[in-house]
Design a protein around this motif. Structure first.
Motif, PDB file in Angstrom:
ATOM      1  N   GLU A  61       0.956  -1.089   0.105  1.00  0.00           N
ATOM      2  CA  GLU A  61       0.412   0.108  -0.212  1.00  0.00           C
ATOM      3  C   GLU A  61       0.839   1.027   0.057  1.00  0.00           C
ATOM      4  N   GLN A  62       2.036   1.191   0.669  1.00  0.00           N
ATOM      5  CA  GLN A  62       2.807   2.567   0.725  1.00  0.00           C
ATOM      6  C   GLN A  62       3.634   2.382  -0.685  1.00  0.00           C
ATOM      7  N   ASN A  66       3.360   5.837  -2.684  1.00  0.00           N
ATOM      8  CA  ASN A  66       4.066   6.922  -3.461  1.00  0.00           C
ATOM      9  C   ASN A  66       4.621   6.909  -5.168  1.00  0.00           C
ATOM     10  N   MET A  67       3.824   5.453  -5.326  1.00  0.00           N
ATOM     11  CA  MET A  67       3.695   5.102  -6.978  1.00  0.00           C
ATOM     12  C   MET A  67       3.441   6.583  -7.771  1.00  0.00           C
ATOM     13  N   ASP A  68       1.776   6.555  -6.740  1.00  0.00           N
ATOM     14  CA  ASP A  68       0.866   7.380  -7.130  1.00  0.00           C
ATOM     15  C   ASP A  68       1.532   8.842  -7.499  1.00  0.00           C
ATOM     16  N   GLU A  69       2.104   9.031  -6.418  1.00  0.00           N
ATOM     17  CA  GLU A  69       2.646  10.259  -6.210  1.00  0.00           C
ATOM     18  C   GLU A  69       3.212  11.085  -6.869  1.00  0.00           C
ATOM     19  N   ASP A  70       4.729   9.561  -7.502  1.00  0.00           N
ATOM     20  CA  ASP A  70       5.544  10.083  -8.532  1.00  0.00           C
ATOM     21  C   ASP A  70       4.424  10.694  -9.983  1.00  0.00           C
TER      22      ASP A  70
END
Length: 84
Positions: A61-62, A66-70
């Motif tokens: 999930e973390q 992080n991938m979504d933010e990137d």
């Protein structure tokens, strides 16, 4: 125990025997130690397994966050700017 190799089982049984001798001053045989290990695996195994799954889920999930933010940081503005 089906989930442990022969070498792993032998190691754990020896550690149980060592624990009983050092911590409780009792000597237990290999059969008793093996039975104890089997009991603990049956009783504690599901709890420990579920904890591992929960920990792995949290890590995934973390990473998704992080991938979504990137990915969001790669977005570019689209359309014409509004005139005032």
């Amino acid at each position: 125990m089906k989930s442990l190799t022969k070498e792993e089982r032998e190691y754990v049984v020896a550690r149980v025997q060592e624990f009983f001798e050092l911590e409780r001053g009792e000597q237990i045989g290999e059969l008793a130690a093996d039975s104890f290990v089997h009991f603990m695996v049956e009783e504690l195994g599901p709890f420990l397994y579920n904890k591992g799954v929960k920990d792995a889920r949290g890590m995934v999930e973390q990473r998704i966050i992080n991938m979504d933010e990137d990915l969001r940081s790669l977005e570019r503005p689209a359309g014409r700017p509004k005139r005032s």
